[in-house]
Design a protein around this motif. Structure first.
Motif, PDB file in Angstrom:
ATOM      1  N   TRP A 199      32.390  34.419 -15.422  1.00  0.00           N
ATOM      2  CA  TRP A 199      33.371  33.343 -15.662  1.00  0.00           C
ATOM      3  C   TRP A 199      34.032  32.894 -14.358  1.00  0.00           C
ATOM      4  CZ3 TRP A 199      38.680  33.504 -14.877  1.00  0.00           C
ATOM      5  CH2 TRP A 199      39.395  32.373 -15.345  1.00  0.00           C
TER       6      TRP A 199
ATOM      7  N   ASN B  55      31.595  30.688 -12.363  1.00  0.00           N
ATOM      8  CA  ASN B  55      31.050  29.497 -13.029  1.00  0.00           C
ATOM      9  C   ASN B  55      31.850  28.270 -12.584  1.00  0.00           C
ATOM     10  OD1 ASN B  55      29.865  27.611 -14.606  1.00  0.00           O
ATOM     11  ND2 ASN B  55      30.245  28.667 -16.554  1.00  0.00           N
ATOM     12  N   PRO B  56      31.227  27.263 -11.847  1.00  0.00           N
ATOM     13  CA  PRO B  56      31.983  26.074 -11.374  1.00  0.00           C
ATOM     14  C   PRO B  56      32.489  25.198 -12.512  1.00  0.00           C
ATOM     15  CG  PRO B  56      29.640  25.809 -10.928  1.00  0.00           C
ATOM     16  CD  PRO B  56      29.816  27.226 -11.411  1.00  0.00           C
ATOM     17  N   THR B  57      31.855  25.264 -13.676  1.00  0.00           N
ATOM     18  CA  THR B  57      32.336  24.451 -14.801  1.00  0.00           C
ATOM     19  C   THR B  57      33.655  24.965 -15.346  1.00  0.00           C
ATOM     20  OG1 THR B  57      31.083  25.761 -16.394  1.00  0.00           O
ATOM     21  CG2 THR B  57      29.966  23.858 -15.413  1.00  0.00           C
ATOM     22  N   GLU B  58      34.018  26.209 -15.016  1.00  0.00           N
ATOM     23  CA  GLU B  58      35.269  26.793 -15.494  1.00  0.00           C
ATOM     24  C   GLU B  58      36.370  26.733 -14.464  1.00  0.00           C
ATOM     25  OE1 GLU B  58      35.445  27.574 -18.513  1.00  0.00           O
ATOM     26  OE2 GLU B  58      33.317  27.568 -19.013  1.00  0.00           O
ATOM     27  N   ASP B  59      36.123  25.908 -13.389  1.00  0.00           N
ATOM     28  CA  ASP B  59      37.061  25.857 -12.251  1.00  0.00           C
ATOM     29  C   ASP B  59      38.187  24.894 -12.548  1.00  0.00           C
ATOM     30  OD1 ASP B  59      38.211  26.272  -9.839  1.00  0.00           O
ATOM     31  OD2 ASP B  59      36.802  25.022  -8.701  1.00  0.00           O
ATOM     32  N   SER B  60      39.048  25.247 -13.545  1.00  0.00           N
ATOM     33  CA  SER B  60      40.187  24.401 -13.888  1.00  0.00           C
ATOM     34  C   SER B  60      41.299  25.274 -14.470  1.00  0.00           C
ATOM     35  CB  SER B  60      39.784  23.316 -14.888  1.00  0.00           C
ATOM     36  OG  SER B  60      39.414  23.893 -16.117  1.00  0.00           O
TER      37      SER B  60
ATOM     38  N   SER C 132      40.768  25.948 -18.234  1.00  0.00           N
ATOM     39  CA  SER C 132      39.810  27.022 -18.526  1.00  0.00           C
ATOM     40  C   SER C 132      40.467  28.390 -18.336  1.00  0.00           C
ATOM     41  CB  SER C 132      38.591  26.879 -17.632  1.00  0.00           C
ATOM     42  OG  SER C 132      37.705  27.941 -17.834  1.00  0.00           O
TER      43      SER C 132
ATOM     44  N   TYR D 158      41.028  31.147 -21.183  1.00  0.00           N
ATOM     45  CA  TYR D 158      40.277  32.394 -21.053  1.00  0.00           C
ATOM     46  C   TYR D 158      41.168  33.635 -21.117  1.00  0.00           C
ATOM     47  CZ  TYR D 158      37.003  35.827 -19.140  1.00  0.00           C
ATOM     48  OH  TYR D 158      36.218  36.935 -18.955  1.00  0.00           O
TER      49      TYR D 158
ATOM     50  N   ASP E 182      45.575  18.940 -15.577  1.00  0.00           N
ATOM     51  CA  ASP E 182      44.154  19.271 -15.439  1.00  0.00           C
ATOM     52  C   ASP E 182      43.853  19.408 -13.949  1.00  0.00           C
ATOM     53  OD1 ASP E 182      41.545  19.763 -15.813  1.00  0.00           O
ATOM     54  OD2 ASP E 182      40.987  17.721 -16.404  1.00  0.00           O
TER      55      ASP E 182
ATOM     56  N   SER F  91      42.108  21.641 -10.566  1.00  0.00           N
ATOM     57  CA  SER F  91      41.084  22.573 -10.119  1.00  0.00           C
ATOM     58  C   SER F  91      41.761  23.647  -9.283  1.00  0.00           C
ATOM     59  CB  SER F  91      40.020  21.828  -9.288  1.00  0.00           C
ATOM     60  OG  SER F  91      39.088  22.741  -8.778  1.00  0.00           O
TER      61      SER F  91
END
Length: 837
Positions: free
Chosen positions: A784, A787-792, A795, A799, A825, A827
């Protein structure tokens, strides 16, 4: 007096305006008010060293360049009209003075008349002469007293120094030759530069040559009504008369004389003509037959007695004195002393002959056409006719002229521009068929085998030299390239007939032009202004020019024969060139300073100029060059102006030369220096500044691009560093967390495998399960976190509760979460997520 003047004016109308009919040895031309003369009553004449003719009338003063009159205005000191002029004086310093009939004196200053000496009172004495000596003006009144001008008025010279006395005496002798006495009397005679005597008496003009030749009869053009106030011989030898009735009159010696008979001038359209050894003229008029003029009497003969008019194309007298006549559509004839007879009996093949010549052994050659365009050529030795028509080189060749070479060869010219050379056995073509432009060869003049001159109708003059043809055409200055005849007088003087008059050129100059194209040969031209009734010489018949026993040349024309004696033609001095003005974008500018400035930017520039030739100003042509734009000088004909459009900025020099009808050019061209200024953006410094700015901009852009590339490389290196750090962290986590946990799982699994039935090992088995779940969770955390898609931030917040719930579930601790749903939102990066987790 007014009534008498009007009667005389009406009687003189026949001599006004145009050249008079050629009835004497002189050409007369008169100008009056209709041609721009200020007034018809002309009082006096003068000519300045630049060639300008000055004309004083009762209506004003004018300068004349041969084509146009320019009337002078007067300043505030003198008002016109009338200009009560008495005499014009034009001393050598170029100044112009006018003495009036009241004893006053005026001077032309800056294009206007200025009063210098006031009119005298009751007993005035006229100013009869004026000279300049050592830069000072002196004038003499009719009482012979000498005056000068000092300050603003006249001063009497009480003691005349020797130098001034000699100058006054020299001027007196010159004025005596001109017929001007130190009195009010009008001149009645003038001695010209050759010693000839012009004399005006009882309304007539006569000329007595300096030699023992008889005095000419009265010039018939004036009809006994000539009245003269002044006489002047200009620098070209023309006689000018100032008349109170006929206006301004020019008298010229005729250069070209027509053939005359008892009943007047022979003015028929002549195809060809010769003068036999007995002195009789034989002429072929265009309407057929032959005219003979013998002892001034003209007799017409028909070639054949059937009544059909046959046009004669060639007249030839052989070495035995026999006269031959050929016709365009019939046989060859001989003159038997009383009539014409067919030369070769019923041999119809020897017909339609255009040319005859005689070779070095006395054989006659006849050339023409046989049928259609098939040529024929015959040789006659007195007894036998020999036919050369079947020679392959004569196929399709209609012969227009023949000539015998000095080497015994025969040369033939054709109507389609070919020249054939024969040794008496066969023919060879000189050059290629297209070399002469396919035009009619009108004459061939072989001087020796290596120098053969050829004239053509439409392509000019050609020279066969060094086995190739050299052409002299319009681009080489020839006035007219439609040549009908060619002959050489002496060793150097070429004379040619043309549709535009009689032309002359120097053989040496033509040969020089071949080796040096920068050298332009001189071409002289005689036409109506020189005495020709018409300037169109006739072409296509032989001979095109005939030379008599006195070396006179006679050219057939559409109005009789035009006779020229080359050795008597006087060469006129070169024309004086005057640049009148320039125009820049349509605005006139003076060119007296010799320089012009224009711009900024491209401009249209024009020049107006005049070549002064009072003999024949209409024949003056011009050569111009705008150095810096024109690569070579160019001939522009008789136009007295030239224009250049859209001339770019820069420095130029305009040069113009004038060439008179005898081919004599002005000694020095008129020159004007021109500077066309550029626009700001066309200047050198502006272009340099733009270039420097462009270079600086390019360097700046290059520096920025390089800096941006450097920053991009630094960013890439920084990113690579961050990735390496992240990899190191992940490796550390894998080693520290997973490595230790997996080691622990390995130990527990080994203990459990020692005795699977041992109850005491069940605790280890439970721990093994718990540890395995922790390892899975830790691995999930690592995945996790990377994972760059969870870089917020969202997220992370979502999580954390899930992770905490799973973590506490193993020990049965319930978890309740209360999470705010409104958050930014953002990063936050994998490092921060990992540390928070």
């Amino acid at each position: 007096m007014l009534r008498i003047f009007l009667i005389l004016l009406a009687l003189a109308s026949a001599v006004m305006g145009q050249e008079s009919a050629p009835a004497s040895d002189f050409l007369i031309r008169a100008w009056q008010n209709e041609e721009g003369l200020p007034g018809n009553v002309v009082r006096s004449l003068g000519q300045t060293p630049d060639g300008v003719l000055w004309v004083a009338t009762t209506e004003g003063l004018a300068r004349f360049d041969g084509l146009e009159f320019t009337n002078l205005t007067s300043n505030v000191d003198y008002k016109e009209p009338p200009l009560d002029s008495f005499r014009i004086f034009t001393p050598e310093d170029g100044s112009v003075w006018v003495a009036n009939s009241s004893g006053g004196l005026l001077k032309v200053t800056n294009g206007a008349l200025e009063r210098i000496v006031d009119d005298m009172a009751e007993q005035y004495k006229l100013i009869t002469r004026l000279i300049t000596h050592e830069g000072n003006p002196y004038f003499i009144r009719e009482d012979n007293r000498v005056w000068t001008i000092e300050g603003h008025g006249p001063v009497l010279v009480t003691t005349v120094p020797p130098g001034l006395a000699a100058a006054i005496e020299a001027d007196r002798r010159l004025m005596a030759l001109r017929g001007r006495a130190n009195s009010r009397e009008s001149p009645s005679r003038l001695i010209d530069r050759n010693g000839g005597n012009w004399h005006v008496q009882t309304g007539s003009l006569r000329y007595a040559p300096a030699d023992d030749s008889p005095t000419s009869p009265p010039v018939p053009d004036f009809g006994g009504r000539l009245v003269v106030n002044d006489m002047l011989e200009d620098r070209e030898g023309n006689l000018w008369l100032a008349s109170p009735v006929q206006g301004l009159i020019r008298v010229r010696h005729r250069q070209v004389k027509p053939l005359t008979a008892v009943d007047g001038i022979y003015n028929e359209a002549v195809q060809t003509a010769i003068r036999d050894r007995g002195g009789s003229w034989w002429l072929a008029p265009r309407n057929g037959g032959v005219d003979r003029i013998r002892d001034g009497m003209k007799t017409h003969y028909d070639i054949i007695s059937s009544g059909i008019m046959r046009t004669v194309t060639c007249i030839y007298e052989d070495s035995s004195g026999q006269l031959w006549f050929t016709t365009r559509d019939a046989s060859v004839f001989k003159w038997n002393g009383e009539s014409f007879e067919v030369a070769f009996g019923r041999n119809a093949a020897v017909s339609k002959i255009n040319a005859i010549t005689e070779d070095s052994v006395g054989r006659l050659w006849f050339g023409g056409r046989r049928g259609g365009r098939r040529g024929c050529l015959w040789r006659w030795d007195g007894t036998t006719l020999e036919d050369f028509s079947n020679d392959p080189m004569l196929a399709g060749a209609t012969i227009s002229t023949l000539a015998a070479g000095q080497d015994g060869n025969i040369l033939a010219g054709t109507i389609d521009g070919r020249v054939l050379n024969s040794d008496g056995k066969s023919f060879e073509l000189l050059g290629k068929p297209e070399d002469l432009g396919g035009r009619v060869v009108s004459a061939i003049l072989p001087l020796h085998p290596g120098e053969i001159w050829v004239s053509t109708i439409g392509q000019g003059l050609f020279l066969w030299q060094d086995a190739r043809w050299q052409r002299f055409g319009r681009e080489d200055g020839i006035p007219d390239d439609r040549l009908t005849a060619l002959t050489l007088v002496g060793e150097d003087s070429f004379w040619m007939g043309s549709f535009g008059g009689i032309l002359g050129a120097s053989r040496a100059e033509l040969l020089s032009h071949i080796t040096n194209k920068e050298f332009t040969p001189r071409w002289s031209r005689l036409d109506r202004s020189d005495g020709m009734i018409t300037r169109e010489c006739v072409g296509g018949s032989q001979p095109g020019v005939f030379r008599d026993q006195e070396n006179g040349l006679w050219f057939p024309t559409t109005a009789g024969l035009a006779g020229v004696k080359p050795h008597q033609i006087a060469t006129t001095p070169p024309p004086t060139l005057q640049l009148r003005q320039a125009e820049i974008n349509g605005v006139p500018y003076s060119v007296e300073s010799g320089s012009l400035a224009a711009g900024p930017g491209r401009v249209s520039i024009g020049f107006h100029f005049t070549g002064l030739s009072l003999s024949a100003p209409e024949k003056v042509s011009y050569r111009v060059q705008l150095i810096g734009l024109d690569e070579h000088p160019r001939l522009i004909g008789t136009r007295r102006e030239v224009d250049y459009q859209a001339v770019p900025p820069g420095r130029y020099t305009f040069e113009v030369s004038a060439i008179n009808g005898e081919g004599v050019s002005s000694p020095h061209p008129a020159v004007v220096a021109i500077e066309i200024r550029p626009h700001l953006w066309e200047t050198t410094w502006f272009k340099a500044l733009v270039a420097a700015s462009g270079l600086l901009l390019a360097l700046s852009i290059g520096w920025l691009v390089a800096r941006r590339r450097l920053k991009s490389k630094i960013q890439d290196l920084r990113l690579r560093g961050m990735l390496e750090a992240e990899r190191s962290r992940i490796a550390s986590d894998l080693h520290d967390d997973l490595g230790a946990s997996l080691t622990e799982l390995s130990i527990l699994s080994e203990i459990a495998t020692e005795d699977p039935d041992d109850v005491s090992l069940r605790t280890s088995m439970n721990e093994l399960s718990i540890k395995a779940k922790r390892v899975v969770g830790t691995l999930d955390e690592i995945v996790w976190a990377t994972n760059p898609t969870e870089d917020s931030l969202r997220s992370l917040i979502e999580y954390l509760p899930e992770f905490a719930r799973e973590f506490l579930k193993a020990v049965n601790i319930p978890l309740r979460t209360n999470i705010e749903h409104q958050f930014p939102d953002l990063s936050i990066g994998p490092g921060r997520r990992h540390n928070v987790l």
